[in-house]
Design an enzyme around this catalytic site. Sequence first.
Site, PDB file in Angstrom:
ATOM      1  N   PRO A  69       9.018   0.161   3.460  1.00 54.53           N
ATOM      2  CA  PRO A  69       8.202   1.377   3.601  1.00 54.53           C
ATOM      3  C   PRO A  69       8.763   2.511   2.745  1.00 54.53           C
ATOM      4  O   PRO A  69       9.974   2.721   2.692  1.00 54.53           O
ATOM      5  CB  PRO A  69       8.338   1.694   5.094  1.00 54.53           C
ATOM      6  CG  PRO A  69       8.686   0.397   5.736  1.00 54.53           C
ATOM      7  CD  PRO A  69       9.529  -0.334   4.741  1.00 54.53           C
ATOM      8  N   GLU A  70       7.876   3.211   2.047  1.00 48.56           N
ATOM      9  CA  GLU A  70       8.302   4.372   1.270  1.00 48.56           C
ATOM     10  C   GLU A  70       8.027   5.643   2.072  1.00 48.56           C
ATOM     11  O   GLU A  70       7.502   5.600   3.187  1.00 48.56           O
ATOM     12  CB  GLU A  70       7.593   4.370  -0.076  1.00 48.56           C
ATOM     13  CG  GLU A  70       7.986   3.156  -0.923  1.00 48.56           C
ATOM     14  CD  GLU A  70       7.880   3.409  -2.412  1.00 48.56           C
ATOM     15  OE1 GLU A  70       8.091   4.557  -2.836  1.00 48.56           O
ATOM     16  OE2 GLU A  70       7.606   2.451  -3.151  1.00 48.56           O
TER      17      GLU A  70
END
Length: 269
Positions: free
Chosen positions: A2-3
């Site tokens: 996840p960014e």
Amino acid sequence: MPELPEVEVSRLGITPHLSNRTIRRIDVRQPMLRWPVPAEVITLTNTPVLSVSRRAKYLLIAVPGGSIILHLGMSGNLKILSADTPAGKHDHVDIVLDNNTLLRLNDTRRFGAVLWQASGTEHPLLTTLGPEPLTSAFHAEQLFAQCQKRGSAIKLVLMDNHVVVGVGNIYANESLFKAGILPTKPANQLTMAQCAVLVEVVKQILAQAITQGGTTLKDFSQADGKPGYFKQELLVYGRGGQACVGCDSMLEEIRLGQRSTVFCRHCQA
């Protein structure tokens, strides 16, 4: 992994469910994630939640005495569920609340983390982080000063959490394309004007991604949803060998810092 936008959407998704609630207990089925779950977390009981915030890709649940730090690692996700929902194989940690619901951390690869930060201290993982990209602390002068110290590729500098946090591989590719800057360009060759454009583009792209992710917030209370992940409108990432949306030439793909890097040699310089 996840960014930043996905993590921010996770924060937005869980906050309404944790605000003004009390943590009854924390059930830890797997105490060894990326690091051991600290005793301060495992033994937490009957504790009010004060706030939910984010620093880089870390979520912080503040309680009297400190904060629970959550990191989703490579494959982690969070769910708000009924407290009687059976746990699956990779459901490692439950934060059980006083309204018969729980916040569940599922992490197939166990690269995520549940840590503790005592009040008045800063966890070692947070101490050297750069500015948040969506705040005024990230600006052209700051980026230009950091670039002047570095001869490495600008994409690698943009992904350095000491320079600015949360600009991961996807958004570094997208930002450099929109800014018209080759990802391989030495950082110390960027002008102040280019840094100003790049800062503005990073802010725009991350904000847009968070807005797009807002449509998934309902998934945090659905057992079959995938909160924090959402379809994004990407211009270059994952499109190596395809036509550039700007000039119709073929997008090139290379490995830079062991990460996929896609760019247009005509639109970026």
